[in-house]
Write an enzyme that holds these catalytic residues in place. Sequence first.
Site, PDB file in Angstrom:
ATOM      1  N   GLU A 228     -55.811 -68.371 -62.439  1.00 36.68           N
ATOM      2  CA  GLU A 228     -57.167 -68.136 -61.956  1.00 36.68           C
ATOM      3  C   GLU A 228     -58.135 -68.990 -62.759  1.00 36.68           C
ATOM      4  OE1 GLU A 228     -59.352 -64.578 -62.856  1.00 36.68           O
ATOM      5  OE2 GLU A 228     -57.700 -63.866 -64.080  1.00 36.68           O
TER       6      GLU A 228
ATOM      7  N   SER B  97     -60.578 -64.400 -59.586  1.00 40.95           N
ATOM      8  CA  SER B  97     -60.462 -62.945 -59.641  1.00 40.95           C
ATOM      9  C   SER B  97     -61.836 -62.344 -59.413  1.00 40.95           C
ATOM     10  CB  SER B  97     -59.936 -62.514 -61.003  1.00 40.95           C
ATOM     11  OG  SER B  97     -60.937 -62.703 -61.990  1.00 40.95           O
TER      12      SER B  97
END
Length: 188
Positions: free
Chosen positions: A119, A145
């Site tokens: 991420e 996220s």
Amino acid sequence: MLARLKEAGILNADAPTVTGRTIGEHADEAVETDGQPVVRPLSDPIKPTGGFAILRGNVAPEGCVVKLSGHERRRHVGPARVFDGEEAAMAAVLGHEIKAGDVVVIRGEGPAGGPGMREMLSVTAAIVGEGIGEDVALITDGRFSGASRGFMVAHVAAAARSQRSTMAMSSRSTRTPAGWTWRCPRRR
């Protein structure tokens, strides 16, 4: 969630599940305590649009996800700063090479690239830390996220390593004169 979808008439209630029962039967099992709605009905949303939208276009011919929550921008135009991997992008942010208005493109982090589809929280946090979080967009074939901040487009498909992706464009240049425009769905 299933009960709300069934109430709205948009759940295929007859679809079988791995349990051998239908999804509608599982939806009927939902219990909601009076005065404590966990999932709001579609007729009474918190906001008129959701926190994400699916986009398709020249950068993401097979689609991508744009994060709409946490900011009010629905359009960003600017020069693309293209990086092969998160580390190169992070070095540019920390080196004060990213400027307000830029579009940070991080490729090679999707399922065909980086290890485990990382991420981009570190990069978005660094951009915010530089004070330009409201003025920069980020596009990646990796993921983000709920903690990621700012104008984010991720899960770009086909992944950058694919020849079908515009993200696979010319090669090792870290700057391209092209400005990409993303128009997100308007609120209804």
